[in-house]
Design an enzyme around this catalytic site. Structure first.
Site: not given
Length: 106
Positions: A76-78
């Site tokens: 999700f951060h990526e």
């Protein structure tokens, strides 16, 4: 100071009652504690919706649930970085995966 103001402004707009977005991460003694304290909102979301689902519904081990939660967070951060930069580099994902040995073995 600016980040604190942005978070509190966002809380006012969304009527988010809990204003504790992070804990005292500067007093952390290891990476696991730092990860829990750095971003309380994301930590609690991932704990509730990924970790507990893995342990209670899928009945997998604590270590496998932690690993699944961490990889989900990295994905999700990526995705957020890829949306902001409009390109997928996977650097953030790989750097987050490099934290796994630091969290579990140091």
């Amino acid at each position: 100071m600016v980040w604190e103001t942005i978070l509190k402004g966002y809380a006012e707009i969304t009527r988010f009652a809990d204003r504790e977005f992070y804990r005292d991460w500067w007093n952390s003694t290891n990476m696991e504690e730092f990860s829990r304290n750095w971003n309380k909102v994301v930590h609690e979301f991932l704990y509730r919706h990924v970790y507990l689902y893995c342990t209670l519904e899928l009945k997998i081990s604590k270590f496998a649930a932690q690993l699944t939660t961490f990889i989900t967070s990295a994905i999700f951060h990526e995705m957020i970085v890829a949306l902001l930069l409009r390109e997928v580099k996977m650097w953030l994902f790989y750097f987050m995966l490099l934290q796994i040995p630091m969290i579990h073995f140091l």
